[in-house]
Design a protein around this motif. Structure first.
Motif, PDB file in Angstrom:
ATOM      1  N   GLN A   1      -1.986  -5.440  -5.268  1.00 22.36           N
ATOM      2  CA  GLN A   1      -1.268  -6.394  -4.426  1.00 22.36           C
ATOM      3  C   GLN A   1      -1.728  -6.286  -2.973  1.00 22.36           C
ATOM      4  O   GLN A   1      -1.801  -7.292  -2.263  1.00 22.36           O
ATOM      5  N   THR A   2      -2.044  -5.060  -2.539  1.00 24.45           N
ATOM      6  CA  THR A   2      -2.572  -4.858  -1.188  1.00 24.45           C
ATOM      7  C   THR A   2      -3.865  -5.627  -1.016  1.00 24.45           C
ATOM      8  O   THR A   2      -4.046  -6.351  -0.023  1.00 24.45           O
ATOM      9  N   VAL A   3      -4.769  -5.484  -1.975  1.00 22.06           N
ATOM     10  CA  VAL A   3      -6.056  -6.188  -1.913  1.00 22.06           C
ATOM     11  C   VAL A   3      -5.826  -7.697  -1.871  1.00 22.06           C
ATOM     12  O   VAL A   3      -6.422  -8.403  -1.045  1.00 22.06           O
ATOM     13  N   ALA A   4      -4.954  -8.195  -2.722  1.00 18.66           N
ATOM     14  CA  ALA A   4      -4.707  -9.641  -2.780  1.00 18.66           C
ATOM     15  C   ALA A   4      -4.166 -10.170  -1.450  1.00 18.66           C
ATOM     16  O   ALA A   4      -4.640 -11.193  -0.938  1.00 18.66           O
ATOM     17  N   ASP A   5      -3.171  -9.488  -0.882  1.00 17.50           N
ATOM     18  CA  ASP A   5      -2.582  -9.981   0.361  1.00 17.50           C
ATOM     19  C   ASP A   5      -3.519  -9.818   1.552  1.00 17.50           C
ATOM     20  O   ASP A   5      -3.572 -10.687   2.421  1.00 17.50           O
TER      21      ASP A   5
ATOM     22  N   ALA B   1     -16.374   0.526   1.069  1.00 18.43           N
ATOM     23  CA  ALA B   1     -17.360   0.748   2.137  1.00 18.43           C
ATOM     24  C   ALA B   1     -17.666  -0.556   2.867  1.00 18.43           C
ATOM     25  O   ALA B   1     -17.767  -0.578   4.102  1.00 18.43           O
ATOM     26  N   ASP B   2     -17.798  -1.646   2.127  1.00 21.25           N
ATOM     27  CA  ASP B   2     -18.042  -2.956   2.764  1.00 21.25           C
ATOM     28  C   ASP B   2     -16.915  -3.321   3.720  1.00 21.25           C
ATOM     29  O   ASP B   2     -17.163  -3.825   4.823  1.00 21.25           O
ATOM     30  N   ASP B   3     -15.669  -3.080   3.302  1.00 22.66           N
ATOM     31  CA  ASP B   3     -14.531  -3.410   4.165  1.00 22.66           C
ATOM     32  C   ASP B   3     -14.459  -2.494   5.381  1.00 22.66           C
ATOM     33  O   ASP B   3     -14.119  -2.948   6.477  1.00 22.66           O
ATOM     34  N   TYR B   4     -14.758  -1.223   5.227  1.00 19.38           N
ATOM     35  CA  TYR B   4     -14.773  -0.327   6.389  1.00 19.38           C
ATOM     36  C   TYR B   4     -15.844  -0.793   7.389  1.00 19.38           C
ATOM     37  O   TYR B   4     -15.599  -0.805   8.594  1.00 19.38           O
TER      38      TYR B   4
ATOM     39  N   PHE C   1       0.834  -1.199   0.000  1.00 18.70           N
ATOM     40  CA  PHE C   1       0.000   0.000   0.000  1.00 18.70           C
ATOM     41  C   PHE C   1       0.872   1.253   0.000  1.00 18.70           C
ATOM     42  O   PHE C   1       0.638   2.181  -0.782  1.00 18.70           O
ATOM     43  N   HIS C   2       1.876   1.276   0.872  1.00 22.17           N
ATOM     44  CA  HIS C   2       2.758   2.449   0.951  1.00 22.17           C
ATOM     45  C   HIS C   2       3.523   2.677  -0.346  1.00 22.17           C
ATOM     46  O   HIS C   2       3.930   3.808  -0.621  1.00 22.17           O
ATOM     47  N   LYS C   3       3.718   1.643  -1.130  1.00 17.68           N
ATOM     48  CA  LYS C   3       4.393   1.774  -2.425  1.00 17.68           C
ATOM     49  C   LYS C   3       3.410   2.112  -3.549  1.00 17.68           C
ATOM     50  O   LYS C   3       3.809   2.258  -4.694  1.00 17.68           O
TER      51      LYS C   3
ATOM     52  N   TYR D   1      -9.627  -2.931   7.043  1.00 17.49           N
ATOM     53  CA  TYR D   1      -9.441  -1.492   6.866  1.00 17.49           C
ATOM     54  C   TYR D   1      -8.439  -1.193   5.746  1.00 17.49           C
ATOM     55  O   TYR D   1      -8.710  -0.387   4.849  1.00 17.49           O
ATOM     56  N   THR D   2      -7.283  -1.843   5.789  1.00 17.59           N
ATOM     57  CA  THR D   2      -6.263  -1.571   4.772  1.00 17.59           C
ATOM     58  C   THR D   2      -6.744  -1.977   3.385  1.00 17.59           C
ATOM     59  O   THR D   2      -6.516  -1.263   2.400  1.00 17.59           O
ATOM     60  N   ARG D   3      -7.427  -3.118   3.306  1.00 23.62           N
ATOM     61  CA  ARG D   3      -7.963  -3.519   2.009  1.00 23.62           C
ATOM     62  C   ARG D   3      -8.998  -2.498   1.530  1.00 23.62           C
ATOM     63  O   ARG D   3      -9.044  -2.158   0.339  1.00 23.62           O
ATOM     64  N   GLY D   4      -9.798  -1.980   2.455  1.00 24.23           N
ATOM     65  CA  GLY D   4     -10.771  -0.945   2.097  1.00 24.23           C
ATOM     66  C   GLY D   4     -10.109   0.299   1.536  1.00 24.23           C
ATOM     67  O   GLY D   4     -10.567   0.866   0.533  1.00 24.23           O
ATOM     68  N   THR D   5      -9.013   0.720   2.159  1.00 22.86           N
ATOM     69  CA  THR D   5      -8.321   1.909   1.643  1.00 22.86           C
ATOM     70  C   THR D   5      -7.718   1.633   0.270  1.00 22.86           C
ATOM     71  O   THR D   5      -7.704   2.526  -0.587  1.00 22.86           O
ATOM     72  N   ALA D   6      -7.250   0.405   0.053  1.00 27.85           N
ATOM     73  CA  ALA D   6      -6.720   0.054  -1.273  1.00 27.85           C
ATOM     74  C   ALA D   6      -7.844   0.058  -2.313  1.00 27.85           C
ATOM     75  O   ALA D   6      -7.669   0.570  -3.424  1.00 27.85           O
ATOM     76  N   TYR D   7      -8.990  -0.531  -1.945  1.00 23.60           N
ATOM     77  CA  TYR D   7     -10.140  -0.494  -2.864  1.00 23.60           C
ATOM     78  C   TYR D   7     -10.499   0.952  -3.195  1.00 23.60           C
ATOM     79  O   TYR D   7     -10.798   1.282  -4.352  1.00 23.60           O
ATOM     80  N   GLU D   8     -10.486   1.807  -2.185  1.00 17.94           N
ATOM     81  CA  GLU D   8     -10.833   3.206  -2.419  1.00 17.94           C
ATOM     82  C   GLU D   8      -9.847   3.853  -3.395  1.00 17.94           C
ATOM     83  O   GLU D   8     -10.253   4.574  -4.312  1.00 17.94           O
ATOM     84  N   LYS D   9      -8.554   3.573  -3.223  1.00 18.85           N
ATOM     85  CA  LYS D   9      -7.542   4.113  -4.137  1.00 18.85           C
ATOM     86  C   LYS D   9      -7.736   3.595  -5.557  1.00 18.85           C
ATOM     87  O   LYS D   9      -7.403   4.278  -6.517  1.00 18.85           O
ATOM     88  N   LEU D  10      -8.290   2.379  -5.670  1.00 21.80           N
ATOM     89  CA  LEU D  10      -8.560   1.794  -6.984  1.00 21.80           C
ATOM     90  C   LEU D  10      -9.892   2.279  -7.562  1.00 21.80           C
ATOM     91  O   LEU D  10     -10.282   1.861  -8.655  1.00 21.80           O
ATOM     92  N   GLY D  11     -10.588   3.147  -6.831  1.00 23.02           N
ATOM     93  CA  GLY D  11     -11.870   3.679  -7.293  1.00 23.02           C
ATOM     94  C   GLY D  11     -13.032   2.718  -7.095  1.00 23.02           C
ATOM     95  O   GLY D  11     -14.108   2.915  -7.664  1.00 23.02           O
ATOM     96  N   ARG D  12     -12.843   1.696  -6.293  1.00 19.90           N
ATOM     97  CA  ARG D  12     -13.888   0.685  -6.035  1.00 19.90           C
ATOM     98  C   ARG D  12     -14.548   1.002  -4.700  1.00 19.90           C
ATOM     99  O   ARG D  12     -14.254   0.405  -3.671  1.00 19.90           O
TER     100      ARG D  12
END
Length: 172
Positions: free
Chosen positions: A109-113, A145-148, A102-104, A129-140
């Motif tokens: 890859q964040t979502v997958a892991d 919201a589901d992950d949050y 995520f930081h990179k 939470y982290t997967r949610g932020t990655a989804y948000e960065k991907l525009g999903r």
């Protein structure tokens, strides 16, 4: 006498280089260690031939977490990968690697892991939470919201997840 003295000296000098002290072990696994102490302690645990694969996996995971704190993301990814190789069910190692990705800016890859982390440890609020932020960065935004919401279900006091969910709702 001389032979026994020489033997004693060799015995004292032959303390194995692979052993680690209790302090180093405490630094590696302890919650109050600095990041540098954690790395030093985990280095000793990893190099020790006395440690099991499970303990070494935990040490690689703890070292990866400290490396993330220090901004050493490539090293954290490598260490989390080593932990996963030793213990493919290590949810925390998957999550730590996801955080480094995520930081990179490697959001897929964040979502997958984090998906793997959740598969190995249901209710893993930080991974949701982290997967949610990655989804948000991907525009999903829907999966974000589901992950949050899932993070809040498993950790109701997680204000960062609540704030992210609120911000996502107000962005509509």
């Amino acid at each position: 006498m001389r032979t026994s003295l020489v033997g004693l000296i060799f015995t004292l000098l032959a303390v194995p280089a692979w052993s680690q002290t209790q302090q180093q072990s405490d630094w590696c696994y302890g919650a109050t260690s600095t990041d540098d102490q954690t790395i030093a302690g985990c280095n000793a645990v990893i190099q020790s031939s006395q440690q099991s694969s499970a303990n070494k996996a935990a040490a690689f995971t703890d070292r990866a977490f400290a490396e993330i704190d220090l901004g050493l993301f490539d090293q954290a990814i490598a260490d989390a990968s080593r932990a996963i190789a030793l213990d493919p069910t290590a949810a925390t190692a998957y999550h730590d690697r996801a955080a480094a990705y995520f930081h990179k800016g490697l959001y897929s890859q964040t979502v997958a892991d984090d998906t793997r982390a959740i598969a190995h440890k249901s209710g893993y609020a930080n991974a949701y939470y982290t997967r949610g932020t990655a989804y948000e960065k991907l525009g999903r935004h829907g999966p974000a919201a589901d992950d949050y919401r899932a993070a809040l279900k498993f950790s109701p006091g997680m204000t960062i997840a609540q704030n992210a969910l609120n911000a996502l709702g107000s962005a509509k």
